[in-house]
Design an enzyme around this catalytic site. Structure first.
Site, PDB file in Angstrom:
ATOM      1  N   LYS A   9       0.813  -1.214   0.000  1.00 16.06           N
ATOM      2  CA  LYS A   9       0.000   0.000   0.000  1.00 16.06           C
ATOM      3  C   LYS A   9       0.861   1.285   0.000  1.00 16.06           C
ATOM      4  O   LYS A   9       2.063   1.232   0.302  1.00 16.06           O
ATOM      5  CB  LYS A   9      -0.943  -0.031   1.214  1.00 16.06           C
ATOM      6  N   TYR A  49     -12.733  -1.225  -3.352  1.00 15.02           N
ATOM      7  CA  TYR A  49     -13.228  -1.345  -1.971  1.00 15.02           C
ATOM      8  C   TYR A  49     -14.738  -1.135  -1.871  1.00 15.02           C
ATOM      9  O   TYR A  49     -15.248  -0.794  -0.794  1.00 15.02           O
ATOM     10  CB  TYR A  49     -12.487  -0.356  -1.072  1.00 15.02           C
ATOM     11  N   PHE A  57     -15.294   4.380   7.614  1.00 11.97           N
ATOM     12  CA  PHE A  57     -13.908   4.675   7.240  1.00 11.97           C
ATOM     13  C   PHE A  57     -13.689   4.705   5.720  1.00 11.97           C
ATOM     14  O   PHE A  57     -12.568   4.893   5.265  1.00 11.97           O
ATOM     15  CB  PHE A  57     -12.942   3.672   7.886  1.00 11.97           C
ATOM     16  N   ARG A  85      -1.999 -14.061   3.825  1.00 16.88           N
ATOM     17  CA  ARG A  85      -2.668 -13.412   4.962  1.00 16.88           C
ATOM     18  C   ARG A  85      -1.854 -13.665   6.247  1.00 16.88           C
ATOM     19  O   ARG A  85      -1.713 -12.769   7.084  1.00 16.88           O
ATOM     20  CB  ARG A  85      -4.095 -13.955   5.138  1.00 16.88           C
ATOM     21  N   THR A  91      -5.341  -7.155  10.488  1.00 17.08           N
ATOM     22  CA  THR A  91      -5.596  -5.851   9.858  1.00 17.08           C
ATOM     23  C   THR A  91      -4.975  -4.685  10.623  1.00 17.08           C
ATOM     24  O   THR A  91      -4.355  -3.801  10.027  1.00 17.08           O
ATOM     25  CB  THR A  91      -7.127  -5.615   9.743  1.00 17.08           C
ATOM     26  N   ARG A 102       2.517  -6.408   8.510  1.00 16.00           N
ATOM     27  CA  ARG A 102       1.782  -5.293   9.101  1.00 16.00           C
ATOM     28  C   ARG A 102       2.374  -4.886  10.455  1.00 16.00           C
ATOM     29  O   ARG A 102       2.391  -3.698  10.797  1.00 16.00           O
ATOM     30  CB  ARG A 102       0.302  -5.659   9.217  1.00 16.00           C
ATOM     31  N   ASN A 112      -1.829   0.069   6.908  1.00 14.27           N
ATOM     32  CA  ASN A 112      -1.318  -1.228   7.345  1.00 14.27           C
ATOM     33  C   ASN A 112      -0.437  -1.920   6.306  1.00 14.27           C
ATOM     34  O   ASN A 112      -0.305  -3.145   6.309  1.00 14.27           O
ATOM     35  CB  ASN A 112      -2.480  -2.122   7.784  1.00 14.27           C
ATOM     36  N   HIS A 115      -2.135  -5.489   1.489  1.00 17.34           N
ATOM     37  CA  HIS A 115      -3.476  -6.073   1.296  1.00 17.34           C
ATOM     38  C   HIS A 115      -3.310  -7.499   0.820  1.00 17.34           C
ATOM     39  O   HIS A 115      -2.386  -7.809   0.073  1.00 17.34           O
ATOM     40  CB  HIS A 115      -4.253  -5.286   0.223  1.00 17.34           C
ATOM     41  N   GLU A 126     -10.111 -10.031  -7.666  1.00 14.24           N
ATOM     42  CA  GLU A 126      -9.165  -8.929  -7.462  1.00 14.24           C
ATOM     43  C   GLU A 126      -8.004  -8.995  -8.461  1.00 14.24           C
ATOM     44  O   GLU A 126      -7.538  -7.953  -8.946  1.00 14.24           O
ATOM     45  CB  GLU A 126      -8.660  -8.953  -6.014  1.00 14.24           C
TER      46      GLU A 126
HETATM   47  P1  GDP Z   1      -8.227  -6.643   5.550  1.00 15.49           P
HETATM   48  O1  GDP Z   1      -8.927  -7.717   4.752  1.00 15.49           O
HETATM   49  O2  GDP Z   1      -7.356  -7.192   6.655  1.00 15.49           O
HETATM   50  O3  GDP Z   1      -7.465  -5.666   4.678  1.00 15.49           O
HETATM   51  O4  GDP Z   1      -9.354  -5.795   6.327  1.00 15.49           O
HETATM   52  P2  GDP Z   1     -10.785  -5.243   5.873  1.00 15.49           P
HETATM   53  O5  GDP Z   1     -11.288  -5.910   4.638  1.00 15.49           O
HETATM   54  O6  GDP Z   1     -11.654  -5.287   7.100  1.00 15.49           O
HETATM   55  O7  GDP Z   1     -10.529  -3.682   5.576  1.00 15.49           O
HETATM   56  C1  GDP Z   1      -9.963  -3.272   4.358  1.00 15.49           C
HETATM   57  C2  GDP Z   1      -8.991  -2.150   4.624  1.00 15.49           C
HETATM   58  O8  GDP Z   1      -9.716  -1.017   5.100  1.00 15.49           O
HETATM   59  C3  GDP Z   1      -7.967  -2.437   5.742  1.00 15.49           C
HETATM   60  O9  GDP Z   1      -6.856  -3.157   5.274  1.00 15.49           O
HETATM   61  C4  GDP Z   1      -7.604  -1.033   6.190  1.00 15.49           C
HETATM   62  O10 GDP Z   1      -6.626  -0.437   5.334  1.00 15.49           O
HETATM   63  C5  GDP Z   1      -8.924  -0.285   6.033  1.00 15.49           C
HETATM   64  N1  GDP Z   1      -9.655  -0.211   7.302  1.00 15.49           N
HETATM   65  C6  GDP Z   1     -10.330  -1.191   7.959  1.00 15.49           C
HETATM   66  N2  GDP Z   1     -10.865  -0.739   9.106  1.00 15.49           N
HETATM   67  C7  GDP Z   1     -10.536   0.583   9.184  1.00 15.49           C
HETATM   68  C8  GDP Z   1     -10.794   1.628  10.129  1.00 15.49           C
HETATM   69  O11 GDP Z   1     -11.446   1.430  11.149  1.00 15.49           O
HETATM   70  N3  GDP Z   1     -10.275   2.873   9.842  1.00 15.49           N
HETATM   71  C9  GDP Z   1      -9.556   3.118   8.702  1.00 15.49           C
HETATM   72  N4  GDP Z   1      -9.080   4.350   8.489  1.00 15.49           N
HETATM   73  N5  GDP Z   1      -9.298   2.162   7.791  1.00 15.49           N
HETATM   74  C10 GDP Z   1      -9.774   0.914   8.029  1.00 15.49           C
END
Ligand code: GDP
Length: 137
Positions: A9, A49, A57, A85, A91, A102, A112, A115, A126
Site C-alpha cells: 500500500k 473497496y 472509514f 494473509r 488488519t 503489518r 497497514n 493487502h 481482485e
Molecule cells: P483486511 O482484509 O485485513 O485488509 O481488512 P478489511 O477488509 O476489514 O478492511 C480493508 C482495509 O480497510 C484495511 O486493510 C484497512 O486499510 C482499512 N480499514 C479497515 N478498518 C478501518 C478503520 O477502522 N479505519 C480506517 N481508516 N481504515 C480501516
C-alpha cells in the site's frame, strides 16, 4: 498451487519499504507471477473497496489508497491466499505481531502496509481487477 492478489500500500511504498516486503515475499517461497506500480485513481480505489462503501472509514480508505503509488502483485504458492494473509498479520498494525508485514511496516488500522485477498474466490476477482491475462508470467 494457487494464486492470490497482494498489494504493497501507499504508506509502505512512500516509506521505502516495498523492497523489504518483496524480499519477504521471495524468502517465504512465493513466486511472483505479475507485478506493477500503479497510482490508483479515485474510481479505481472506490471500485476495489466497494464492499466497504457504507462503512464510516470508506472516505479515509479511498483518500489513503489514492495518496501515492501502490505495488500490485499476483503471488503463487501452495494455499497462497491463506499463506499471504498469515505473512501479513492481522488488519490492525498496532496489534499485528512483530515479524509480520503489518506488524513491522504498518502504523495503524488504516495504514497497514499491505493487502491480501480474503478468499480464493475474491483472489480471482481482485487479480482480474488489476491484471490482464497477458500480464501474468
Ligand atoms: P483486511 O482484509 O485485513 O485488509 O481488512 P478489511 O477488509 O476489514 O478492511 C480493508 C482495509 O480497510 C484495511 O486493510 C484497512 O486499510 C482499512 N480499514 C479497515 N478498518 C478501518 C478503520 O477502522 N479505519 C480506517 N481508516 N481504515 C480501516
Amino acid at each position: 498451487m494457487s494464486m492470490t492478489f497482494a498489494m504493497i500500500k501507499p504508506d509502505a511504498v512512500r516509506a521505502g519499504n516495498a523492497g523489504n516486503i518483496i524480499q519477504r515475499i521471495n524468502d517465504s517461497g512465493f513466486t511472483i507471477r505479475a507485478m506493477k506500480l500503479i497510482h490508483m485513481t479515485r474510481p479505481i480505489a472506490e471500485g476495489f473497496y466497494a464492499v466497504h462503501k457504507d462503512r464510516p472509514f470508506f472516505g479515509e480508505l479511498v483518500e489513503f489508497m489514492t495518496s501515492g503509488p501502490t505495488v500490485v502483485l499476483a503471488l503463487e504458492k501452495e494455499n497462497a491466499q491463506q499463506a499471504w494473509r498469515d505473512l501479513m498479520g492481522p488488519t490492525d498494525s498496532t496489534k499485528a505481531p512483530k515479524g509480520t508485514i503489518r506488524g513491522d511496516f504498518g502504523t495503524s488500522m488504516g495504514e497497514n502496509a499491505s493487502h491480501g485477498s480474503d478468499s480464493d474466490e475474491n483472489a480471482k476477482i481482485e487479480l482480474s481487477y488489476f491484471f490482464n491475462a497477458t500480464e501474468f508470467c
